[in-house]
Design a protein around this motif. Structure first.
Motif, mmCIF file in Angstrom:
data_model
loop_
_atom_site.group_PDB
_atom_site.id
_atom_site.type_symbol
_atom_site.label_atom_id
_atom_site.label_comp_id
_atom_site.label_asym_id
_atom_site.label_seq_id
_atom_site.Cartn_x
_atom_site.Cartn_y
_atom_site.Cartn_z
ATOM 1 N N ALA A 183 -5.157 57.105 43.462
ATOM 2 C CA ALA A 183 -5.805 58.170 44.225
ATOM 3 C C ALA A 183 -7.317 58.055 44.119
ATOM 4 N N GLN A 184 -8.014 58.206 45.247
ATOM 5 C CA GLN A 184 -9.473 58.140 45.253
ATOM 6 C C GLN A 184 -10.077 59.407 44.668
ATOM 7 N N TRP A 185 -9.526 60.554 45.061
ATOM 8 C CA TRP A 185 -9.976 61.854 44.559
ATOM 9 C C TRP A 185 -8.778 62.753 44.337
ATOM 10 N N GLU A 186 -8.872 63.610 43.341
ATOM 11 C CA GLU A 186 -7.967 64.733 43.161
ATOM 12 C C GLU A 186 -8.816 65.936 42.768
ATOM 13 N N ALA A 187 -8.546 67.080 43.367
ATOM 14 C CA ALA A 187 -9.327 68.285 43.073
ATOM 15 C C ALA A 187 -8.467 69.505 43.373
ATOM 16 N N GLY A 188 -8.924 70.659 42.917
ATOM 17 C CA GLY A 188 -8.140 71.840 43.226
ATOM 18 C C GLY A 188 -8.709 73.124 42.670
ATOM 19 N N LEU A 189 -8.156 74.201 43.171
ATOM 20 C CA LEU A 189 -8.399 75.554 42.676
ATOM 21 C C LEU A 189 -7.047 76.159 42.335
ATOM 22 N N GLY A 190 -7.018 77.017 41.331
ATOM 23 C CA GLY A 190 -5.749 77.624 40.969
ATOM 24 C C GLY A 190 -5.921 78.974 40.315
ATOM 25 N N ILE A 191 -4.834 79.730 40.303
ATOM 26 C CA ILE A 191 -4.801 80.993 39.574
ATOM 27 C C ILE A 191 -3.469 81.083 38.850
ATOM 28 N N SER A 192 -3.514 81.529 37.603
ATOM 29 C CA SER A 192 -2.319 81.671 36.770
ATOM 30 C C SER A 192 -2.226 83.115 36.311
ATOM 31 N N GLN B 65 -0.359 78.898 40.236
ATOM 32 C CA GLN B 65 -0.394 78.622 41.659
ATOM 33 C C GLN B 65 -1.649 77.855 42.056
ATOM 34 N N GLY B 66 -1.472 76.731 42.749
ATOM 35 C CA GLY B 66 -2.593 76.040 43.368
ATOM 36 C C GLY B 66 -2.969 76.733 44.663
ATOM 37 N N VAL B 67 -4.298 76.835 44.946
ATOM 38 C CA VAL B 67 -4.714 77.656 46.099
ATOM 39 C C VAL B 67 -5.751 76.999 47.031
ATOM 40 N N PRO B 68 -5.593 75.760 47.449
ATOM 41 C CA PRO B 68 -4.578 74.798 47.049
ATOM 42 C C PRO B 68 -5.197 73.707 46.193
ATOM 43 N N GLY C 240 -9.486 88.967 32.506
ATOM 44 C CA GLY C 240 -8.781 89.967 31.723
ATOM 45 C C GLY C 240 -7.918 89.306 30.673
ATOM 46 N N GLU C 241 -6.778 89.935 30.367
ATOM 47 C CA GLU C 241 -5.874 89.402 29.352
ATOM 48 C C GLU C 241 -4.608 88.802 29.935
ATOM 49 N N ARG C 242 -4.474 88.795 31.274
ATOM 50 C CA ARG C 242 -3.227 88.345 31.867
ATOM 51 C C ARG C 242 -3.386 87.246 32.904
ATOM 52 N N ALA C 243 -4.589 86.818 33.194
ATOM 53 C CA ALA C 243 -4.754 85.873 34.285
ATOM 54 C C ALA C 243 -5.886 84.889 34.002
ATOM 55 N N GLN C 244 -5.867 83.804 34.747
ATOM 56 C CA GLN C 244 -6.867 82.746 34.603
ATOM 57 C C GLN C 244 -7.090 82.087 35.960
ATOM 58 N N ALA C 245 -8.348 81.804 36.289
ATOM 59 C CA ALA C 245 -8.688 81.006 37.456
ATOM 60 C C ALA C 245 -9.169 79.643 36.976
ATOM 61 N N ASP C 246 -8.920 78.606 37.775
ATOM 62 C CA ASP C 246 -9.325 77.266 37.340
ATOM 63 C C ASP C 246 -9.786 76.419 38.508
ATOM 64 N N THR C 247 -10.525 75.389 38.189
ATOM 65 C CA THR C 247 -10.932 74.378 39.154
ATOM 66 C C THR C 247 -11.060 73.042 38.439
ATOM 67 N N PHE C 248 -10.807 71.945 39.155
ATOM 68 C CA PHE C 248 -10.901 70.617 38.542
ATOM 69 C C PHE C 248 -11.237 69.574 39.605
ATOM 70 N N VAL C 249 -11.811 68.455 39.149
ATOM 71 C CA VAL C 249 -12.111 67.312 40.016
ATOM 72 C C VAL C 249 -11.861 66.034 39.218
ATOM 73 N N LEU C 250 -11.141 65.088 39.807
ATOM 74 C CA LEU C 250 -10.912 63.772 39.217
ATOM 75 C C LEU C 250 -11.273 62.705 40.246
ATOM 76 N N HIS C 251 -11.846 61.584 39.766
ATOM 77 C CA HIS C 251 -12.210 60.475 40.649
ATOM 78 C C HIS C 251 -11.592 59.187 40.132
ATOM 79 N N ARG C 252 -11.263 58.311 41.048
ATOM 80 C CA ARG C 252 -10.618 57.048 40.698
ATOM 81 C C ARG C 252 -11.519 56.169 39.856
ATOM 82 N N VAL C 253 -10.940 55.552 38.849
ATOM 83 C CA VAL C 253 -11.612 54.541 38.031
ATOM 84 C C VAL C 253 -10.840 53.239 38.222
ATOM 85 N N GLY C 254 -11.420 52.277 38.911
ATOM 86 C CA GLY C 254 -10.714 51.040 39.207
ATOM 87 C C GLY C 254 -10.365 50.948 40.684
ATOM 88 N N PRO C 255 -9.710 49.850 41.084
ATOM 89 C CA PRO C 255 -9.477 49.592 42.508
ATOM 90 C C PRO C 255 -8.243 50.259 43.088
#
Length: 252
Positions: free
Chosen positions: A237-246, A49-52, A219-234
């Motif tokens: 998408a300029q930015w992509e980012a997020g938080l999530g839990i699985s 799940q993205g949060v968001p 624990g053994e059943r879940a994961q939290a995540d975060t990421f950031v991406l930035h555009r390379v070139g003209p």
């Protein structure tokens, strides 16, 4: 992100942390380009799940707009090397150029196949259909077909290198993606990765994104995540980012 959207996911994480431990937690498809080169065991169920998640990119007129989306991915192991995936986003919010729109996104169904392999190499293939049932200006506007694969190599020191290759076909146009990802363990429960997304859009030309993220084992059943991406070139998408839990719920 407003806290009223975060509260249900915080409660979900707390519930999962109280579950009994399991011997072999599955690999999650979040975060990063591509998907895990393994499937859930027969009867196994997981929610990612993205949060968001958030993106900022130009619309059809070239004006920048932002988008928050609470992407959901349900995974069900069917036995052997096969997994069923159901995706969608019940909540999306678009803003920009003085406008604000809220609605739901398109829904999708996919099958993932991950044949067992020997040694340090593994791979998986995923075919997906995304249906045109989202709110106007939030969904794709037409049915989309996707075929992708992830190739993975285990390296020394629990590091991993993967390559994600993907084809999307939408309204008679093809979009190709090639994304190498390099993952390293930072602690026993935390790993980081860097990736580069090379994209050829049949309508908009070449695009590129670069960045990385973190995944924290809960624990053994879940994961939290975060990421950031930035555009390379003209373009793209300029930015992509997020938080999530699985969360892996086990075999139901």
């Amino acid at each position: 992100m407003r806290m009223r959207h975060a509260v249900p996911y915080i409660a979900l994480a707390a519930m999962v942390l109280s579950m009994p431990a399991m011997a072999d937690p599955p690999d999650f498809d979040r975060p990063g380009a591509g998907f895990a080169t393994s499937v859930l065991p027969a009867g196994g169920v997981a929610l990612e799940q993205g949060v968001p998640d958030w993106s900022r990119e130009p619309d059809d007129s070239g004006a920048l707009q932002g988008k928050y989306t609470a992407d959901s991915l349900f995974r069900v192991g069917l036995g052997g090397p096969v997994e069923l995936q159901l995706g969608g986003s019940a909540w999306n919010h678009l803003y920009g150029d003085g406008e604000h729109r809220t609605g739901h996104g398109d829904s999708s169904v996919a099958m993932k196949v991950a044949p067992s392999t020997n040694g340090d190499f593994s791979y998986a293939v995923l075919g997906q259909v995304t249906f045109d049932n989202g709110t106007h200006d939030i969904g794709n506007g037409a049915r989309q077909y996707t075929l992708g694969t992830t190739l993975g190599w285990k390296l020394q020191g629990d590091r991993q290198f993967t390559v994600f290759a993907n084809l999307d076909r939408l309204q008679g146009s093809n979009t190709w993606t090639l994304a190498p990802v390099y993952t390293v363990p930072l602690t026993d429960n935390l790993q980081g990765y860097v990736e580069t997304d090379l994209i050829h859009d049949g309508q908009d030309g070449n695009e590129g994104l670069a960045g990385g993220g973190l995944a924290l084992k809960l624990g053994e059943r879940a994961q939290a995540d975060t990421f950031v991406l930035h555009r390379v070139g003209p373009r793209g998408a300029q930015w992509e980012a997020g938080l999530g839990i699985s969360v892996y719920f086990g075999r139901l």
